[in-house]
Write an enzyme that holds these catalytic residues in place. Structure first.
Site: not given
Length: 527
Positions: A211-212
């Protein structure tokens, strides 16, 4: 003459496998017991509102682009994917919040605002996770894991040992991060696959890392169900046949080989059978126990299932705009909450929960001026002594009160549509054992080689795909499993899957967005 495949279940695993066989010239029939395709990637509709049934967070868009490119299509002709900024907002019980983002500069600012002393540790953690991600994806997720030899490869074992994979997610993050809120923000993602971050193997921290850094979080216009609609459209364009409302009664096995499926009492012959329904109940109900000595009824019953989910699909006559598209509201004692769900197996008094508000960026999912509110609360599966016939209404009322306290004011007064799913619903509607919304729990002893295999070890021509099989849960991970089945079948049917190892290299890169993956490359080069 073309080979023929029978696919059991029109979930994302079954549909993706069907498409990959069609591109190799197979004839394919997909049998779905429900009147709508998608399985957990389904939809609920009412009063003009449209809700995704299960998954809502789109990760790993490269897997989607890969599928469409392999089929000779452009994803953009079927789906509209939009990157989110931020990925989601995390709301902590003390009133603080964190906007999790894939933009390195913004994420550093968020860390400095929330937990400034952890900024250096956060960057070191990302460096660590970049190495672990590559091992997880290329040495395990994308490998068949059909034999113990694939697992005990010394090179892989050394990588796992060196990356501290066998410790828990939370303990792994605590080596770098001191603030409990940030620790939670980096580990709660294990709940996406139904396992407690205080017990889950550290390898699953790659979910938060993706996600990051890898490509961020995306939204599919029309909701995630648009992916199901696109897959069904492709199936029909490529000549596949989808049979809705057509449950399969048994997988027929003769002489140690799957020869087809029985539908409405009639044998539908096939050269290969792929079971896309969730493994535990599907194996017990469809495959004769004598044909699966490695997975007897007794062994399946002993498998540990993931947690379940109490779902609320709420349509209201106004639009709340105090929150983000994706939101997580954490309880005051997050570990106490997970203990309630996974160990004590009781309904939590102070639950953490997820709220999805898609109409903030998509006006196609609710009538003008109105809003659909999707609420997910992790709860124990049906091994817990909870009578949902009695507890459904009280728990629903408590959650309405909780939602009103976090900003959804007068929610009860504005309700126009409401649907509730409990563990009972998950088991009855989708055949999920113990109502486990995420399938078999991905503990270490139920992962990789020890997870139900993509290929039957005792019946030729029989394959399994889905969240409860290797490589695990999550839409892109299940789609990766379907691609692996294509490769496996190319060896089982020499000459009949000519395209199995041909993949398009004409794929988009993610350099047009400021993701940590790109900014971070320069950071790691500087040491």
């Amino acid at each position: 003459m073309a080979k023929r495949a029978a696919i059991v279940g029109a979930g994302v695993g079954g549909l993706t496998t069907a498409l990959r066989l069609l591109r190799n010239g197979w004839e394919v029939d997909v049998y779905e017991k429900n009147m709508r395709a998608g399985g957990r990637l389904g939809r609920i509709e009412g009063g003009g509102f449209k809700f995704d049934l299960g998954p809502t967070i789109v990760l790993m868009p490269d897997v989607f682009y890969r599928l469409f490119a392999d089929l000779g299509r452009r994803l953009e002709d079927y789906l509209e994917l939009r990157p989110l900024e931020p990925n989601y907002r995390l709301h902590f019980a003390d009133g603080s919040y964190l906007d999790s983002t894939s933009n390195l500069q913004r994420m550093m600012q968020e860390i400095e605002r929330l937990a400034p002393s952890d900024l250096d540790g956060f960057m070191r953690y990302l460096a660590w996770m970049q190495r672990r991600y590559r091992v997880a994806r290329y040495d395990f997720i994308e490998e068949p894991m059909l034999t113990m030899k694939e697992l005990v490869d010394l090179r892989k074992l050394w990588k796992l040992y060196g990356l501290h994979t066998v410790q828990t997610m939370n303990r792994d993050v605590r080596r770098f991060i001191k603030d409990p809120r940030l620790q939670t923000a980096l580990t709660f993602q294990s709940l996406y696959i139904g396992i407690d971050p205080f017990e889950a193997p550290a390898i699953y921290n790659v979910i938060g890392y993706m996600e990051l850094s890898y490509s961020g979080v995306w939204y599919c216009k029309g909701g995630y169900y648009s992916v199901t609609e696109a897959l069904v459209r492709l199936l029909e364009e490529m000549g596949g046949r989808l049979h809705l409302g057509t449950p399969v009664e048994t997988v027929e096995v003769e002489g140690g080989r799957a020869v087809g499926v029985r539908v409405r009492g009639q044998l539908q012959s096939a050269d290969a059978v792929v079971v896309g329904a969730d493994f535990p109940l599907a194996a017990k109900r469809l495959v004769p126990e004598s044909a699966r000595p490695d997975y007897s009824d007794a062994r399946i019953d002993k498998m540990e299932q993931s947690c379940s989910a109490f779902m609320m699909y709420l349509g209201v006559d106004q639009s709340y705009r105090h929150a983000d598209v994706h939101n997580v509201y954490f309880s005051r004692d997050f570990q106490g909450f997970t203990d309630d769900v996974f160990r004590r197996k009781v309904l939590p008094n102070d639950p953490s929960f997820y709220v999805h508000l898609p109409n903030l960026i998509d006006d196609s999912v609710a009538p003008p001026g109105k809003q659909g509110i999707y609420v997910l609360v992790p709860v124990p599966n049906k091994t817990a002594p909870i009578d949902w016939a009695k507890e459904k209404k009280p728990f629903r009322d408590a959650m309405i009160q909780r939602l009103q306290r976090v900003g959804f004011r007068d929610l009860e007064k504005h309700l126009e549509f409401e649907a509730i799913y409990t563990p009972d619903t998950w088991e009855a509607s989708l055949g999920l054992a113990e109502g486990a919304a995420f399938g078999v729990m991905p503990r270490l002893r139920q992962s990789a080689y020890w997870r139900p295999s993509l290929k039957s070890k005792t019946v030729s021509g029989l394959y399994f795909v889905g969240a409860s099989t290797h490589p695990g849960g999550g839409v892109p991970i299940v789609m990766t499993g379907a691609r692996t089945i294509e490769r496996i079948m190319s060896e089982d049917y020499p000459g009949y899957l000519p395209n199995a190892h041909q993949t398009s290299k004409d794929l988009p890169t993610w350099s047009d967005r400021r993701h940590l993956a790109h900014d971070f490359a320069a950071f790691t080069e500087q040491g």
